[in-house]
Enzyme design. Structure first.
Site, PDB file in Angstrom:
ATOM      1  N   GLY A  73       0.799  -1.234   0.000  1.00  0.00           N
ATOM      2  CA  GLY A  73       0.000   0.000   0.000  1.00  0.00           C
ATOM      3  C   GLY A  73       0.826   1.275   0.000  1.00  0.00           C
ATOM      4  O   GLY A  73       0.629   2.155  -0.844  1.00  0.00           O
ATOM      5  N   HIS A  74       1.761   1.387   0.950  1.00  0.00           N
ATOM      6  CA  HIS A  74       2.547   2.619   1.028  1.00  0.00           C
ATOM      7  C   HIS A  74       3.433   2.787  -0.216  1.00  0.00           C
ATOM      8  O   HIS A  74       3.520   3.887  -0.790  1.00  0.00           O
ATOM      9  CB  HIS A  74       3.391   2.620   2.307  1.00  0.00           C
ATOM     10  CG  HIS A  74       4.275   3.812   2.434  1.00  0.00           C
ATOM     11  ND1 HIS A  74       3.789   5.090   2.534  1.00  0.00           N
ATOM     12  CD2 HIS A  74       5.635   3.920   2.442  1.00  0.00           C
ATOM     13  CE1 HIS A  74       4.797   5.948   2.602  1.00  0.00           C
ATOM     14  NE2 HIS A  74       5.920   5.258   2.544  1.00  0.00           N
ATOM     15  N   HIS A 112       5.675  26.359  10.979  1.00  0.00           N
ATOM     16  CA  HIS A 112       7.013  26.967  10.907  1.00  0.00           C
ATOM     17  C   HIS A 112       7.958  26.445  11.989  1.00  0.00           C
ATOM     18  O   HIS A 112       7.537  26.091  13.098  1.00  0.00           O
ATOM     19  CB  HIS A 112       6.896  28.493  11.037  1.00  0.00           C
ATOM     20  CG  HIS A 112       6.339  28.910  12.372  1.00  0.00           C
ATOM     21  ND1 HIS A 112       7.134  29.149  13.460  1.00  0.00           N
ATOM     22  CD2 HIS A 112       5.059  29.086  12.794  1.00  0.00           C
ATOM     23  CE1 HIS A 112       6.387  29.471  14.498  1.00  0.00           C
ATOM     24  NE2 HIS A 112       5.108  29.436  14.112  1.00  0.00           N
ATOM     25  N   ILE A 152      -2.754   9.095  12.849  1.00  0.00           N
ATOM     26  CA  ILE A 152      -3.668   9.808  11.939  1.00  0.00           C
ATOM     27  C   ILE A 152      -4.565  10.800  12.695  1.00  0.00           C
ATOM     28  O   ILE A 152      -5.126  10.497  13.739  1.00  0.00           O
ATOM     29  CB  ILE A 152      -4.503   8.781  11.134  1.00  0.00           C
ATOM     30  CG1 ILE A 152      -5.341   9.472  10.057  1.00  0.00           C
ATOM     31  CG2 ILE A 152      -5.360   7.903  12.043  1.00  0.00           C
ATOM     32  CD1 ILE A 152      -5.837   8.491   8.994  1.00  0.00           C
TER      33      ILE A 152
HETATM   34  C1  LIG Z   1      -2.265   5.786   5.034  1.00  0.00           C
HETATM   35  C2  LIG Z   1      -2.207   5.139   6.438  1.00  0.00           C
HETATM   36  O1  LIG Z   1      -2.938   4.235   6.732  1.00  0.00           O
HETATM   37  S1  LIG Z   1      -1.034   5.704   7.558  1.00  0.00           S
HETATM   38  C3  LIG Z   1      -1.351   4.882   9.094  1.00  0.00           C
HETATM   39  C4  LIG Z   1      -2.332   5.619   9.960  1.00  0.00           C
HETATM   40  N1  LIG Z   1      -2.629   4.807  11.142  1.00  0.00           N
HETATM   41  C5  LIG Z   1      -2.522   5.312  12.377  1.00  0.00           C
HETATM   42  O2  LIG Z   1      -2.233   6.459  12.562  1.00  0.00           O
HETATM   43  C6  LIG Z   1      -2.755   4.294  13.470  1.00  0.00           C
HETATM   44  C7  LIG Z   1      -2.409   4.852  14.855  1.00  0.00           C
HETATM   45  N2  LIG Z   1      -2.419   3.749  15.796  1.00  0.00           N
HETATM   46  C8  LIG Z   1      -3.177   3.725  16.922  1.00  0.00           C
HETATM   47  O3  LIG Z   1      -3.946   4.647  17.217  1.00  0.00           O
HETATM   48  C9  LIG Z   1      -3.009   2.480  17.766  1.00  0.00           C
HETATM   49  O4  LIG Z   1      -4.269   2.199  18.372  1.00  0.00           O
HETATM   50  C10 LIG Z   1      -1.867   2.646  18.833  1.00  0.00           C
HETATM   51  C11 LIG Z   1      -0.519   2.572  18.113  1.00  0.00           C
HETATM   52  C12 LIG Z   1      -1.989   3.935  19.603  1.00  0.00           C
HETATM   53  C13 LIG Z   1      -1.956   1.539  19.882  1.00  0.00           C
HETATM   54  O5  LIG Z   1      -1.971   0.301  19.284  1.00  0.00           O
HETATM   55  P1  LIG Z   1      -1.657  -1.009  20.187  1.00  0.00           P
HETATM   56  O6  LIG Z   1      -0.242  -0.949  20.640  1.00  0.00           O
HETATM   57  O7  LIG Z   1      -2.085  -2.195  19.392  1.00  0.00           O
HETATM   58  O8  LIG Z   1      -2.530  -0.803  21.502  1.00  0.00           O
HETATM   59  P2  LIG Z   1      -3.966  -1.361  21.890  1.00  0.00           P
HETATM   60  O9  LIG Z   1      -4.871  -1.443  20.713  1.00  0.00           O
HETATM   61  O10 LIG Z   1      -3.716  -2.620  22.698  1.00  0.00           O
HETATM   62  O11 LIG Z   1      -4.514  -0.223  22.855  1.00  0.00           O
HETATM   63  C14 LIG Z   1      -4.000   0.023  24.155  1.00  0.00           C
HETATM   64  C15 LIG Z   1      -4.998   0.898  24.880  1.00  0.00           C
HETATM   65  O12 LIG Z   1      -5.037   2.193  24.257  1.00  0.00           O
HETATM   66  C16 LIG Z   1      -6.362   2.467  23.766  1.00  0.00           C
HETATM   67  N3  LIG Z   1      -6.187   3.108  22.462  1.00  0.00           N
HETATM   68  C17 LIG Z   1      -5.536   2.622  21.386  1.00  0.00           C
HETATM   69  N4  LIG Z   1      -5.515   3.529  20.410  1.00  0.00           N
HETATM   70  C18 LIG Z   1      -6.174   4.605  20.856  1.00  0.00           C
HETATM   71  C19 LIG Z   1      -6.469   5.868  20.294  1.00  0.00           C
HETATM   72  N5  LIG Z   1      -6.062   6.176  19.054  1.00  0.00           N
HETATM   73  N6  LIG Z   1      -7.146   6.762  21.041  1.00  0.00           N
HETATM   74  C20 LIG Z   1      -7.561   6.445  22.308  1.00  0.00           C
HETATM   75  N7  LIG Z   1      -7.297   5.260  22.896  1.00  0.00           N
HETATM   76  C21 LIG Z   1      -6.616   4.357  22.190  1.00  0.00           C
HETATM   77  C22 LIG Z   1      -7.035   1.107  23.653  1.00  0.00           C
HETATM   78  O13 LIG Z   1      -8.436   1.213  23.743  1.00  0.00           O
HETATM   79  C23 LIG Z   1      -6.434   0.402  24.840  1.00  0.00           C
HETATM   80  O14 LIG Z   1      -7.034   0.863  26.024  1.00  0.00           O
HETATM   81  P3  LIG Z   1      -7.292  -0.089  27.292  1.00  0.00           P
HETATM   82  O15 LIG Z   1      -5.942  -0.589  27.708  1.00  0.00           O
HETATM   83  O16 LIG Z   1      -7.936   0.813  28.275  1.00  0.00           O
HETATM   84  O17 LIG Z   1      -8.172  -1.192  26.786  1.00  0.00           O
END
Ligand SMILES: CC(=O)SCCNC(=O)CCNC(=O)[C@H](O)C(C)(C)COP(=O)(O)OP(=O)(O)OC[C@H]1O[C@@H](n2cnc3c(N)ncnc32)[C@H](O)[C@@H]1OP(=O)(O)O
Length: 206
Positions: free
Chosen positions: A12-13, A135, A165
């Protein structure tokens, strides 16, 4: 700069990276290397080998790494650098870049991104679709700024960090190396310990 481009990683990327390279219209051919033998083409472009073939192509191709994972991307770029590869910056034609911005090799600015003046971006970074970096930011090597992220003025992001994201970072915040910020998070204070942070405002979960 060479007149042919090889993108390492055809998923994908890598596909989005290839699309940007085609839009830039600076290479007479664009193709992929990929380590999955089942993948023979992507976006209508051929996969012409695997990462084991890098040296065979090194003299007459530019190289770009189309791998989203920060640690793997860093490893592949370090191999390319050690071999003396020619590594461009990829910039979608719709990206807006201000004055006195520096962007190191191996970084991609995707469609609709805005990088405001006097910001420095390291090597091997991803500034993903529609992200804005205001900036005087300082973005370390191998950082991923995900789609729709907003970084206010004078933000610092350490090497290998991944900003999830749609998240927002307040002005003058300093985030250390190897931090993951969750989707939709808001960061209002410095982060000095590597780990995973989520929520509004962020809390550390690991
Ligand atoms: C073009 C593209 O696709 S680019 C890619 C874009 N993708 C992203 O930006 C993805 C960002 N990733 C996330 O938000 C992920 O959820 C992460 C990295 C923060 C955590 O992932 P994991 O390490 O698998 O953690 P996990 O899913 O076990 O969550 C841990 C805890 O944080 C919470 N949590 C996870 N993500 C979020 C979030 N974004 N906001 C609030 N809470 C969250 C979960 O509910 C869980 O809470 P709990 O312990 O109370 O049950």
């Amino acid at each position: 700069m060479k007149n042919k481009l090889l993108i390492i990683g055809a998923s994908g990327h890598g596909k989005v990276v290839a699309d940007i390279a085609l839009e830039m219209n600076e290479w007479e051919s664009v193709a992929f290397l990929d380590d999955n033998p089942a993948v023979t083409s992507s976006l209508g472009l051929n996969v012409i080998g695997s990462s084991e073939d890098i040296e065979r192509f090194i003299n007459d191709h530019d190289f770009f790494v189309g791998i989203g994972d920060n640690a793997i991307r860093k490893k592949v770029y370090e191999k390319l650098e050690s071999l003396g590869a020619s590594i461009p910056v990829l910039r979608h034609p719709s990206a807006i870049v201000g004055k006195e911005v520096t962007i190191k090799h191996g970084t991609v600015l995707m469609a609709g991104t805005i990088v405001n003046c006097s910001t420095r971006i390291g090597r091997g970074c991803i500034v993903n679709t529609g992200a804005t970096i205001d900036h005087d930011n300082c973005i370390g090597d191998f950082v991923h700024i995900s789609p729709g992220v907003h970084l206010a003025g004078a933000v610092t992001i350490g090497e290998g960090s991944w900003i999830g994201i749609g998240s927002s970072i307040k002005n003058s915040v300093v985030i250390c190396n190897e931090v993951k910020i969750g989707a939709g998070a808001v960061v209002i204070d410095n982060i000095a310990t590597s780990g995973i942070y989520v929520g509004v405002p962020v809390r550390r979960v690991r």
